[in-house]
Design a protein around this motif. Sequence first.
Motif, PDB file in Angstrom:
ATOM      1  N   PRO A   1      -2.440  -4.139  -3.453  1.00  0.00           N
ATOM      2  CA  PRO A   1      -2.236  -4.153  -5.002  1.00  0.00           C
ATOM      3  C   PRO A   1      -1.286  -4.941  -5.544  1.00  0.00           C
ATOM      4  CG  PRO A   1      -1.549  -2.253  -3.772  1.00  0.00           C
ATOM      5  CD  PRO A   1      -2.263  -2.964  -2.590  1.00  0.00           C
TER       6      PRO A   1
ATOM      7  N   ASN B   1      -7.357 -10.140  -9.037  1.00  0.00           N
ATOM      8  CA  ASN B   1      -6.418  -9.971  -8.004  1.00  0.00           C
ATOM      9  C   ASN B   1      -7.289 -10.379  -6.685  1.00  0.00           C
ATOM     10  OD1 ASN B   1      -4.690  -9.481  -6.140  1.00  0.00           O
ATOM     11  ND2 ASN B   1      -4.760  -7.005  -6.411  1.00  0.00           N
TER      12      ASN B   1
ATOM     13  N   ALA C   1      -5.586  -3.116  -8.502  1.00  0.00           N
ATOM     14  CA  ALA C   1      -6.209  -2.640  -7.215  1.00  0.00           C
ATOM     15  C   ALA C   1      -6.381  -3.971  -6.294  1.00  0.00           C
ATOM     16  CB  ALA C   1      -7.195  -1.666  -7.135  1.00  0.00           C
ATOM     17  N   SER C   2      -6.360  -3.712  -4.929  1.00  0.00           N
ATOM     18  CA  SER C   2      -6.681  -5.079  -4.187  1.00  0.00           C
ATOM     19  C   SER C   2      -8.270  -5.260  -4.572  1.00  0.00           C
ATOM     20  CB  SER C   2      -6.703  -4.584  -2.788  1.00  0.00           C
ATOM     21  OG  SER C   2      -7.595  -3.366  -2.459  1.00  0.00           O
TER      22      SER C   2
ATOM     23  N   HIS D   1       0.761  -0.991  -0.053  1.00  0.00           N
ATOM     24  CA  HIS D   1      -0.042  -0.069  -0.025  1.00  0.00           C
ATOM     25  C   HIS D   1       0.767   1.403  -0.174  1.00  0.00           C
ATOM     26  CE1 HIS D   1      -3.535  -2.772   0.886  1.00  0.00           C
ATOM     27  NE2 HIS D   1      -4.160  -1.692   0.590  1.00  0.00           N
TER      28      HIS D   1
ATOM     29  N   THR E   1      -0.557  -0.878 -11.873  1.00  0.00           N
ATOM     30  CA  THR E   1      -1.001  -1.358 -10.845  1.00  0.00           C
ATOM     31  C   THR E   1      -2.414  -2.054 -10.786  1.00  0.00           C
ATOM     32  OG1 THR E   1       0.318  -0.012  -9.411  1.00  0.00           O
ATOM     33  CG2 THR E   1      -1.420  -1.049  -8.236  1.00  0.00           C
TER      34      THR E   1
END
Length: 419
Positions: free
Chosen positions: A340, A335, A373-374, A207, A371
């Motif tokens: 991330p 993901n 994202a989570s 993060h 990237t």
Amino acid sequence: MRRKQYLKKQFGMFVVLFILILGVFIILPTQSESIQAAIKPKLNKQSVRLIKGQTTKLKLKGAKGTVKWKSSKKVVASVNKKGIVKARKKGKTQILAKYAGKTYKCKVWVETPKISKTSLILEVGQTETLTMQGTKQKVTWSSKQPEIAEVDSRGNITANTEGTTVIVAKVGSKKYVCVITVNAIQIQNPCMNITMSVKNGKITTMHTDIPITVFNDTDNSISVCDGYGIEKKIGTDWRTVYIRTEKDEEITEKNIVIDAKMNKEISCDISQIGYEYNMQPGVYRVHKAIYIEGQKQILYAEFLVEKAILDISLELAGADKIPVSQKSVSVILKNNAANPVLESYYKVQKKINGEWEYVDFGVLYPDVMETIASNEVRRDTIFLEEGEYKCQPGEYRISKFVGIEEENTTLYVYFEIVE
């Protein structure tokens, strides 16, 4: 005359005795062989559960000759000529023992257990439950220091007093741990009724910001300073690892106003933290200054930094056979981690003479790491109508390079273009 009769009688008795003795030698081995035949060979284990890396020994009881051992899936569990089984990969297989024209089987399950949480921050009196995932074996729970935090046979934890301890889950001979930090009960300032917390109480090492929420439970508006500091817990002390003040050029908003009985989410950028700490796993706290009616108060919010994990998948969005007329293929990128993940652009390869060769269907994505994202799920479309091959029939695969910190991998999906 009498002597002849006596000799005949003695000879007859000798013949009878000889026949009886000979019969014993003939019958006894047959009986012994029958007894031996009655003992049927049997494996010492009909089924077994192992954790990846563990071994166990199988024996074929009653076997007197050579036993040949074999695994139906060597990638899951292998077996050597002595019957020693080694668990290699999660899955199910059978170990086969061949002896005297017969085959004996033992079912083997290979598990890769993991503990639901590797670290927890609790307040005195709080409870939490840990679980072992990915196993059906018996789990034994224990606490290194039950006076700080105790655990029962079902993984239920109770925080008793301030301190740090370790909860251990034992599966077979393997141990899995969760570090428990117990803090004193946080008492809200009774005068100002203003609190601050980090969303979910934790972030990961990937993060670049800390999402915090400031709660204003007063009857007045408050002003929140846009500067902040980050501290890491080293032993029992707090050590400052990052300070950002209102003098920083990047800060355009010098303060944030929160109205009475309202709350506001604020993001604290941590992308510039130095390499000495670099938000490595551990316990941290962020602090901010707030003002209400001219009074200043420092708010603190503790949070946990966990190691990021690489848990990402790539799959086709449709069938694996694509007609030439379609001219494109869609994939779904998932993901599954709470952090991330860095990604590179898609590449396409065609199987030519048994080898995978890169083919050019035009620029798909820029050659930079972006990237994901989570917990993001994304559908991407790759167009196949440009370049040298222009959607010609054949076997193809799409690859994507992904990674976190020092861990990385390449994902693949396979498809075929047909007439």
